[in-house]
Design an enzyme around this catalytic site. Sequence first.
Site, PDB file in Angstrom:
ATOM      1  N   SER A  23       0.737  -1.327  -0.003  1.00  0.00           N
ATOM      2  CA  SER A  23      -0.006  -0.149  -0.086  1.00  0.00           C
ATOM      3  C   SER A  23       0.633   1.548   0.111  1.00  0.00           C
ATOM      4  CB  SER A  23      -0.859   0.068   1.252  1.00  0.00           C
ATOM      5  OG  SER A  23      -0.284   0.048   2.350  1.00  0.00           O
ATOM      6  N   THR A  24       0.218   2.459  -0.314  1.00  0.00           N
ATOM      7  CA  THR A  24       0.747   3.615  -0.400  1.00  0.00           C
ATOM      8  C   THR A  24       0.030   4.706   0.477  1.00  0.00           C
ATOM      9  OG1 THR A  24       1.933   3.319  -2.777  1.00  0.00           O
ATOM     10  CG2 THR A  24       1.403   5.612  -2.010  1.00  0.00           C
ATOM     11  N   VAL A  25       0.706   5.345   1.348  1.00  0.00           N
ATOM     12  CA  VAL A  25       0.142   6.166   2.132  1.00  0.00           C
ATOM     13  C   VAL A  25       0.572   7.550   1.685  1.00  0.00           C
ATOM     14  CG1 VAL A  25      -0.300   6.851   4.546  1.00  0.00           C
ATOM     15  CG2 VAL A  25       0.031   4.597   3.984  1.00  0.00           C
ATOM     16  N   GLY A 119      16.554   0.363   3.189  1.00  0.00           N
ATOM     17  CA  GLY A 119      15.453   0.945   2.680  1.00  0.00           C
ATOM     18  C   GLY A 119      15.168   2.469   3.094  1.00  0.00           C
ATOM     19  N   ASP A 121      12.151   3.846   3.751  1.00  0.00           N
ATOM     20  CA  ASP A 121      11.080   3.537   4.575  1.00  0.00           C
ATOM     21  C   ASP A 121      11.692   3.698   5.948  1.00  0.00           C
ATOM     22  OD1 ASP A 121      12.020   1.112   4.004  1.00  0.00           O
ATOM     23  OD2 ASP A 121      10.048   0.263   4.504  1.00  0.00           O
ATOM     24  N   THR A 148       4.535  -5.602   4.353  1.00  0.00           N
ATOM     25  CA  THR A 148       4.677  -6.792   3.923  1.00  0.00           C
ATOM     26  C   THR A 148       5.825  -7.479   4.667  1.00  0.00           C
ATOM     27  OG1 THR A 148       4.187  -5.619   1.771  1.00  0.00           O
ATOM     28  CG2 THR A 148       4.995  -7.655   1.674  1.00  0.00           C
TER      29      THR A 148
END
Length: 274
Positions: A23-25, A119, A121, A148
């Site tokens: 998902s993308t927020v 990463g 994130d 994930t």
Amino acid sequence: MARVNHADPAAQPLLVIDIGNTSTVLGLTDGGGRGLRETWRVRTNRDLLPDDLARQVRSLFAMGGHALPRQAVLSSVAPPVGENYVQALERRFGMQTFSVNTANLPQVSVELDDPGGVGADRLCNLFGAQPYLEREGAQYAVVVDFGTSTNFDVIGRGHRFLGGILATGAQVSADALFARAAKLPRIALEAPPRTIGKNTVQALQSGLVFGYAEMVDGLLRRVRAELDAPAVTIATGGFAGVLEGICREVDFYDEGLTLRGLIEMWHSRQQAED
């Protein structure tokens, strides 16, 4: 009364985008501050082209009644989605964009064998954890990010990324189990009323939720034992809410940590340039 300098990038609304594998927020800040006016969660789709993403962004802002900002900061672990968002924002809306990576964050110390392998994130979580370190007076923070994959990020004061742990995400584990055992029903990942299940659904929920919580607690205890000072622990990501109150080693639950980390990173970068 103080006047706002509208030419100052730090005083303008900011679009923040965290692109994950599933998902993308997206979030919109209140201009000049670090708070979020609104957030949206959409499915990450690697097939969408820049114009598709431009339509998506325009639709979300129209739905919320917001004007598009002039600047954006992005974190992506799902190429080429991040690059396509950048093209969409720059070409269609003329936004100034900043994409997170170790090369453009000189104030960050990544203490890994391959610093470039961390990463984006996880770098956002590093910035998101800094206020906890300051507020709690701790030398270290451990961020458990449920996506994930489940990432355990070990962070030190002064924007130090010390290392971490990568584990399979809870939903991925559940999907693998259901795929290999055709007779098992697909279930909601939520805590059952007791550990000893009285039916198949409860038994599965116990193993997947309570079993996962024990894995998280066990790894956090091991991490704390290897550090030379106490650490504050923070859980974030979609599955964190399911485990709230179950994990004994987690101090704080903060669903918006990664987005706020993007905001903190942006402000830190603006201050460094001044």
